[in-house]
Scaffold this active site. Structure first.
Site, PDB file in Angstrom:
ATOM      1  N   CYS A  53       0.821  -1.206   0.000  1.00 36.75           N
ATOM      2  CA  CYS A  53       0.000   0.000   0.000  1.00 36.75           C
ATOM      3  C   CYS A  53       0.858   1.260   0.000  1.00 36.75           C
ATOM      4  CB  CYS A  53      -0.943   0.008   1.191  1.00 36.75           C
ATOM      5  SG  CYS A  53      -0.114  -0.080   2.792  1.00 36.75           S
ATOM      6  N   ARG A  55       4.213   1.382  -1.395  1.00 32.26           N
ATOM      7  CA  ARG A  55       5.288   1.443  -2.387  1.00 32.26           C
ATOM      8  C   ARG A  55       5.084   0.412  -3.501  1.00 32.26           C
ATOM      9  NH1 ARG A  55       9.776   1.835   0.091  1.00 32.26           N
ATOM     10  NH2 ARG A  55       8.853   2.076   2.156  1.00 32.26           N
ATOM     11  N   SER A 116       9.649   2.839   6.055  1.00 28.54           N
ATOM     12  CA  SER A 116       8.197   2.675   6.102  1.00 28.54           C
ATOM     13  C   SER A 116       7.524   3.901   6.681  1.00 28.54           C
ATOM     14  CB  SER A 116       7.831   1.453   6.946  1.00 28.54           C
ATOM     15  OG  SER A 116       8.331   0.262   6.375  1.00 28.54           O
ATOM     16  N   GLU A 121       7.930  -1.035  11.365  1.00 25.70           N
ATOM     17  CA  GLU A 121       6.815  -1.975  11.236  1.00 25.70           C
ATOM     18  C   GLU A 121       7.304  -3.279  10.610  1.00 25.70           C
ATOM     19  OE1 GLU A 121       5.160  -3.071   8.381  1.00 25.70           O
ATOM     20  OE2 GLU A 121       6.066  -1.854   6.822  1.00 25.70           O
ATOM     21  N   ALA A 197     -10.410  -9.703   3.834  1.00 27.46           N
ATOM     22  CA  ALA A 197     -10.028 -10.742   4.803  1.00 27.46           C
ATOM     23  C   ALA A 197      -8.542 -11.037   4.724  1.00 27.46           C
ATOM     24  CB  ALA A 197     -10.841 -12.021   4.560  1.00 27.46           C
ATOM     25  N   GLY A 198      -7.768 -10.065   4.254  1.00 28.03           N
ATOM     26  CA  GLY A 198      -6.329 -10.256   4.128  1.00 28.03           C
ATOM     27  C   GLY A 198      -5.588  -9.998   5.431  1.00 28.03           C
TER      28      GLY A 198
END
Length: 447
Positions: A53, A55, A116, A121, A197-198
């Site tokens: 989300c 890069r 990040s 993270e 649902a990931g």
């Protein structure tokens, strides 16, 4: 080999632009195969594609440091611009191109969580490992990129075990919960809907579940997968097709799917607000491309946040954070030096292979000659003596020719090189050999 990195991230491009270059996991291997087909100028090139989300980055490797490198760079830029449907010039305004040690440093910083939006993270490490698996599946992961990523993972592990970098970060999930707490005084009285649902949804849902909301639901395109996550959370599973009819039931909506188009539109949210009698809805869109139409943010009773909006929530400060970053950068520096050294050594591989090939040819020829002499009944000691003599002469012949043909200016360097290669510091060279005076040396001089 030369390593290249071409990419754009949350610091160089908006969420909407990043969305144009987002790849779902099942799209990465086919995309890499397509890219490989277009790299006609560098047929032995390697490539891996990282898409999250925050890069989209191409990691590439090409033989040599001359003509193939710019060809590879230009081909990659052209391919990415076509993929995203933007002009080459527009793409270049939002991308970075790194080479060699700088490309390695970037990969190590990404793996360690230093590049990040959320400092330290851990999720990015798993995403990089997935990118490696997809490149391997596509057949575009060669020795150089394999080494780059394995060293990246090793550096990331050392950063996490040797520093407190992860202790000074706030995850996206925690940030979403914190923002929701600012709108709703008591999250235990809220109803929460998770769309998708990931891994990211599962992480975010876990954080919200810890606040014991009144009800939770999971909407997913594949109902079976949605039911599995819902059962884990003690939530209800609903069909994605029923989302617009049930949206009004929820106070909090968190969405993160792999859809290429928004799945929650302005009209659906307006109807939900009307049914809620203007009670506010807190919405978090963690997807790239967007799951929720950006126009939704203009509605008075909607509080919509994207991954970029959460950036201010995940920044931390203080001496401990700075010390952890400094420690991590030192570990990365050491890792980069090791990789660059390995990369430099790789340039001698063709020479080493050629030397081994030549030595094997000599050995095979002399063994064949010796076997023939033994078959004729020749004395074994004499045959072995002749074999070793001829082998050593062949090995020394090239060096002797270069030494004899060297002029007065280059002979000292040649002497020094031959001393390192053959004498290994075990003998002291005569002064006359170091300072030639008038005549060329012959084999008897060196005997």
């Amino acid at each position: 080999m030369t390593v290249l990195t071409l990419g754009l991230n949350h610091t160089t491009a908006t969420v909407d632009l990043r969305g144009r270059f987002a790849f779902a996991v099942d799209q990465i291997a086919p995309a890499l195969k397509t890219l490989r087909e277009q790299l006609t100028g560098a047929p032995q090139s390697e490539a891996a594609l990282l898409s999250t989300c925050n890069r989209t980055e191409l990691y590439m490797a090409a033989a040599g440091a001359g003509k193939p490198v710019p060809q590879l760079r230009h081909a990659a830029i052209d391919w990415l611009s076509r993929t995203g449907g933007v002009s080459r010039d527009e793409l270049l305004r939002h991308t970075y191109v790194l080479e060699g040690g700088q490309a390695a440093r970037h990969a190590f910083r990404v793996a360690s969580g230093l590049d990040s939006m959320v400092l330290g993270e851990p999720q990015i490490l798993g995403q990089m490992k997935q990118a490696v698996r997809e490149a391997d599946t596509a057949g575009t992961l060669g020795t150089t990129l394999h080494q780059l990523f394995q060293r990246s993972f090793a550096v990331a592990k050392e950063v996490r075990t040797s520093t407190e970098i992860g202790a000074h970060s706030i995850s996206m999930a925690a940030a979403a919960v914190r923002l929701a707490s600012q709108l709703f005084e008591d999250l235990s009285k809220t109803r929460v809907l998770f769309v998708g649902a990931g891994e990211m949804i599962e992480l975010t849902a876990t954080h919200f579940a810890a606040r014991s909301p009144r009800a939770m639901a999971v909407a997913n395109r594949t109902l079976e997968r949605g039911e599995k996550l819902a059962a884990h959370l003690g939530a209800q599973a609903i069909r994605l097709a029923d989302l617009s009819q049930r949206l009004h039931e929820f106070d909090i909506v968190v969405s993160c799917t792999a859809s290429s188009l928004p799945i929650i539109g302005l009209g659906a949210v307006e109807r939900a607000l009307k049914a809620r009698k203007r009670r506010p809805i807190f919405m978090v869109d963690l997807a790239v491309p967007r799951d929720i139409e950006p126009e939704v943010a203009r509605l008075d009773d909607v509080y919509l946040y994207t991954v970029d909006d959460l950036s201010t929530m995940v920044q931390t400060a203080g001496e401990k954070r700075q010390a952890a970053v400094a420690q991590a950068e030192a570990i990365i520096d050491t890792g980069v030096q090791g990789f660059v050294h390995w990369l430099d050594q790789r340039s001698t591989v063709p020479l080493i292979q050629a030397l081994h090939g030549q030595a094997d040819q000599w050995r095979t020829a002399e063994l064949t000659r010796a076997r023939k002499l033994l078959a004729k009944g020749e004395d074994v000691d004499a045959v072995l003596d002749a074999l070793t003599h001829r082998l050593t002469q062949k090995m020394l012949h090239g060096a002797m020719v270069e030494l004899h043909s060297a002029d007065a200016h280059t002979r000292p360097q040649m002497v020094a090189a031959l001393s390192r290669l053959f004498l290994r510091g075990e003998a002291v060279l005569p002064t006359d050999l170091q300072r030639p005076r008038g005549r060329l040396l012959n084999d008897e001089d060196l005997a």
